[in-house]
Design a protein around this motif. Structure first.
Motif, PDB file in Angstrom:
ATOM      1  N   ASP A 157     -30.022  27.891   9.985  1.00 50.76           N
ATOM      2  CA  ASP A 157     -29.816  26.588  10.620  1.00 50.76           C
ATOM      3  C   ASP A 157     -29.653  25.549   9.516  1.00 50.76           C
ATOM      4  O   ASP A 157     -30.551  25.389   8.683  1.00 50.76           O
ATOM      5  CB  ASP A 157     -31.012  26.200  11.480  1.00 50.76           C
ATOM      6  CG  ASP A 157     -31.176  27.102  12.693  1.00 50.76           C
ATOM      7  OD1 ASP A 157     -30.237  27.850  12.994  1.00 50.76           O
ATOM      8  OD2 ASP A 157     -32.247  27.043  13.324  1.00 50.76           O
ATOM      9  N   ILE A 158     -28.540  24.853   9.531  1.00 49.17           N
ATOM     10  CA  ILE A 158     -28.295  23.847   8.497  1.00 49.17           C
ATOM     11  C   ILE A 158     -27.709  22.580   9.094  1.00 49.17           C
ATOM     12  O   ILE A 158     -27.008  22.626  10.115  1.00 49.17           O
ATOM     13  CB  ILE A 158     -27.357  24.371   7.385  1.00 49.17           C
ATOM     14  CG1 ILE A 158     -26.031  24.886   7.967  1.00 49.17           C
ATOM     15  CG2 ILE A 158     -28.025  25.449   6.565  1.00 49.17           C
ATOM     16  CD1 ILE A 158     -25.045  25.369   6.915  1.00 49.17           C
ATOM     17  N   ASN A 159     -28.029  21.454   8.487  1.00 50.23           N
ATOM     18  CA  ASN A 159     -27.385  20.181   8.795  1.00 50.23           C
ATOM     19  C   ASN A 159     -26.443  19.842   7.645  1.00 50.23           C
ATOM     20  O   ASN A 159     -26.838  19.909   6.482  1.00 50.23           O
ATOM     21  CB  ASN A 159     -28.415  19.068   8.960  1.00 50.23           C
ATOM     22  CG  ASN A 159     -29.244  19.235  10.222  1.00 50.23           C
ATOM     23  OD1 ASN A 159     -30.463  19.345  10.158  1.00 50.23           O
ATOM     24  ND2 ASN A 159     -28.597  19.260  11.369  1.00 50.23           N
ATOM     25  N   ILE A 160     -25.208  19.501   7.990  1.00 48.81           N
ATOM     26  CA  ILE A 160     -24.186  19.210   6.985  1.00 48.81           C
ATOM     27  C   ILE A 160     -23.649  17.808   7.228  1.00 48.81           C
ATOM     28  O   ILE A 160     -23.209  17.489   8.339  1.00 48.81           O
ATOM     29  CB  ILE A 160     -23.030  20.222   7.059  1.00 48.81           C
ATOM     30  CG1 ILE A 160     -23.563  21.659   7.019  1.00 48.81           C
ATOM     31  CG2 ILE A 160     -22.034  19.994   5.933  1.00 48.81           C
ATOM     32  CD1 ILE A 160     -22.505  22.706   7.346  1.00 48.81           C
ATOM     33  N   THR A 161     -23.668  16.956   6.221  1.00 53.80           N
ATOM     34  CA  THR A 161     -23.137  15.594   6.351  1.00 53.80           C
ATOM     35  C   THR A 161     -22.300  15.239   5.122  1.00 53.80           C
ATOM     36  O   THR A 161     -22.467  15.826   4.048  1.00 53.80           O
ATOM     37  CB  THR A 161     -24.280  14.565   6.495  1.00 53.80           C
ATOM     38  OG1 THR A 161     -25.188  14.690   5.384  1.00 53.80           O
ATOM     39  CG2 THR A 161     -25.051  14.785   7.781  1.00 53.80           C
ATOM     40  N   GLY A 162     -21.420  14.282   5.309  1.00 56.60           N
ATOM     41  CA  GLY A 162     -20.627  13.762   4.193  1.00 56.60           C
ATOM     42  C   GLY A 162     -19.549  14.698   3.706  1.00 56.60           C
ATOM     43  O   GLY A 162     -19.234  14.718   2.506  1.00 56.60           O
ATOM     44  N   TYR A 163     -18.942  15.452   4.619  1.00 57.94           N
ATOM     45  CA  TYR A 163     -17.930  16.425   4.187  1.00 57.94           C
ATOM     46  C   TYR A 163     -16.490  15.920   4.334  1.00 57.94           C
ATOM     47  O   TYR A 163     -15.592  16.386   3.643  1.00 57.94           O
ATOM     48  CB  TYR A 163     -18.087  17.743   4.967  1.00 57.94           C
ATOM     49  CG  TYR A 163     -18.101  17.582   6.458  1.00 57.94           C
ATOM     50  CD1 TYR A 163     -16.931  17.532   7.205  1.00 57.94           C
ATOM     51  CD2 TYR A 163     -19.315  17.478   7.131  1.00 57.94           C
ATOM     52  CE1 TYR A 163     -16.962  17.385   8.573  1.00 57.94           C
ATOM     53  CE2 TYR A 163     -19.347  17.333   8.506  1.00 57.94           C
ATOM     54  CZ  TYR A 163     -18.174  17.281   9.226  1.00 57.94           C
ATOM     55  OH  TYR A 163     -18.213  17.124  10.584  1.00 57.94           O
ATOM     56  N   VAL A 164     -16.258  14.960   5.221  1.00 61.06           N
ATOM     57  CA  VAL A 164     -14.893  14.475   5.433  1.00 61.06           C
ATOM     58  C   VAL A 164     -14.368  13.794   4.171  1.00 61.06           C
ATOM     59  O   VAL A 164     -15.036  12.942   3.582  1.00 61.06           O
ATOM     60  CB  VAL A 164     -14.833  13.500   6.625  1.00 61.06           C
ATOM     61  CG1 VAL A 164     -13.431  12.895   6.744  1.00 61.06           C
ATOM     62  CG2 VAL A 164     -15.200  14.216   7.919  1.00 61.06           C
ATOM     63  N   GLY A 165     -13.191  14.205   3.739  1.00 58.35           N
ATOM     64  CA  GLY A 165     -12.573  13.640   2.555  1.00 58.35           C
ATOM     65  C   GLY A 165     -12.937  14.349   1.266  1.00 58.35           C
ATOM     66  O   GLY A 165     -12.346  14.076   0.214  1.00 58.35           O
ATOM     67  N   LYS A 166     -13.899  15.281   1.337  1.00 60.82           N
ATOM     68  CA  LYS A 166     -14.301  16.023   0.142  1.00 60.82           C
ATOM     69  C   LYS A 166     -13.371  17.215  -0.072  1.00 60.82           C
ATOM     70  O   LYS A 166     -12.737  17.716   0.850  1.00 60.82           O
ATOM     71  CB  LYS A 166     -15.743  16.530   0.282  1.00 60.82           C
ATOM     72  CG  LYS A 166     -16.770  15.431   0.463  1.00 60.82           C
ATOM     73  CD  LYS A 166     -16.929  14.607  -0.784  1.00 60.82           C
ATOM     74  CE  LYS A 166     -17.871  13.428  -0.592  1.00 60.82           C
ATOM     75  NZ  LYS A 166     -19.227  13.812  -0.197  1.00 60.82           N
ATOM     76  N   LYS A 167     -13.294  17.658  -1.321  1.00 66.88           N
ATOM     77  CA  LYS A 167     -12.495  18.831  -1.671  1.00 66.88           C
ATOM     78  C   LYS A 167     -13.438  19.964  -2.049  1.00 66.88           C
ATOM     79  O   LYS A 167     -14.295  19.799  -2.912  1.00 66.88           O
ATOM     80  CB  LYS A 167     -11.545  18.507  -2.815  1.00 66.88           C
ATOM     81  CG  LYS A 167     -10.455  17.508  -2.441  1.00 66.88           C
ATOM     82  CD  LYS A 167      -9.494  17.253  -3.589  1.00 66.88           C
ATOM     83  CE  LYS A 167      -8.391  16.276  -3.190  1.00 66.88           C
ATOM     84  NZ  LYS A 167      -7.448  16.016  -4.307  1.00 66.88           N
ATOM     85  N   ILE A 168     -13.262  21.106  -1.393  1.00 71.35           N
ATOM     86  CA  ILE A 168     -14.153  22.247  -1.572  1.00 71.35           C
ATOM     87  C   ILE A 168     -13.341  23.481  -1.930  1.00 71.35           C
ATOM     88  O   ILE A 168     -12.199  23.630  -1.490  1.00 71.35           O
ATOM     89  CB  ILE A 168     -14.964  22.492  -0.276  1.00 71.35           C
ATOM     90  CG1 ILE A 168     -15.978  23.617  -0.465  1.00 71.35           C
ATOM     91  CG2 ILE A 168     -14.055  22.789   0.910  1.00 71.35           C
ATOM     92  CD1 ILE A 168     -16.903  23.819   0.734  1.00 71.35           C
ATOM     93  N   LYS A 169     -13.927  24.346  -2.713  1.00 69.84           N
ATOM     94  CA  LYS A 169     -13.247  25.595  -3.043  1.00 69.84           C
ATOM     95  C   LYS A 169     -13.559  26.640  -1.985  1.00 69.84           C
ATOM     96  O   LYS A 169     -14.727  26.860  -1.640  1.00 69.84           O
ATOM     97  CB  LYS A 169     -13.687  26.092  -4.424  1.00 69.84           C
ATOM     98  CG  LYS A 169     -13.097  25.275  -5.563  1.00 69.84           C
ATOM     99  CD  LYS A 169     -13.393  25.920  -6.910  1.00 69.84           C
ATOM    100  CE  LYS A 169     -12.725  25.130  -8.045  1.00 69.84           C
ATOM    101  NZ  LYS A 169     -12.985  25.742  -9.371  1.00 69.84           N
TER     102      LYS A 169
END
Length: 202
Positions: A157-169
């Motif tokens: 179970d995880i909470n994920i925030t602040g991902y929009v606009g980020k670049k991920i591999k």
């Protein structure tokens, strides 16, 4: 202390039940029992590798990730599942099957020994609050004990925030710009981590 409780058997005949002094009434105190782990190290080897890689990629992309739960003992799932069922009115407190090693009494009683349904349900709701289970959400589900992937270290179970606009591999090493949660889910699938939409906490 133990007490004599008049009840009726399934065929309607009167019977006397002696309550056990070894059983402890349900309530929020049970939320501290049989604690789970929020460590990725508690996951099984296969899923640990996948979850660690995906979470690592998100953190490298400066995405905020909070791990709330990983491995969960079956006993804890038993408490969570039946508290939820009682709180939602899907199960009567006096019909909950026992589980070895979990000496909980789901039934709170009136002075005459009969079940106090209101207190029994309130205790179950208090447990749900302690477990952070949202009984008012149509999207909330709780896995049955022994059937939850958490019991086998195969869920997190995880909470994920602040991902929009980020670049991920992604898992292939290619950089992906995240424009939506759908984009993040696709990256997760590549790592072997699948989003489970039926529960608020996932």
């Amino acid at each position: 202390a133990s007490g004599v409780i008049p009840q009726r058997s399934p065929n309607g005949r009167p019977q006397t039940v002696v309550s056990s002094p070894t059983l402890e009434p349900s309530g929020a105190v049970w939320c501290q029992r049989f604690p789970g782990s929020a460590s990725l190290e508690s996951l099984n080897d296969t899923f640990k590798a996948a979850a660690s890689a995906f979470i690592g990629a998100m953190r490298n992309a400066h995405i905020t990730v909070k791990v709330n739960a990983a491995l969960r003992p079956i006993q804890r799932s038993y408490l969570m599942y039946h508290a939820f069922q009682i709180a939602k009115g899907h199960e009567s407190p006096d019909n909950v099957p026992p589980y070895s090693g979990v000496n909980i009494d789901w039934v709170h009683r009136k002075p005459d020994g009969s079940m106090d349904l209101e207190k029994s349900v309130k205790a179950a709701k208090d447990m749900c609050a302690g477990f952070e289970i949202n009984i008012h959400s149509a999207r909330q589900a709780v896995g049955k004990p022994g059937r939850s992937r958490h019991n086998y270290g195969a869920a997190v179970d995880i909470n994920i925030t602040g991902y929009v606009g980020k670049k991920i591999k992604d898992a292939s090493g290619h950089e992906v710009e995240l424009k939506s949660f759908a984009d993040l889910k696709l990256v997760g699938y590549g790592y072997g981590v699948h989003y489970y939409p039926k529960e608020n906490m996932h």
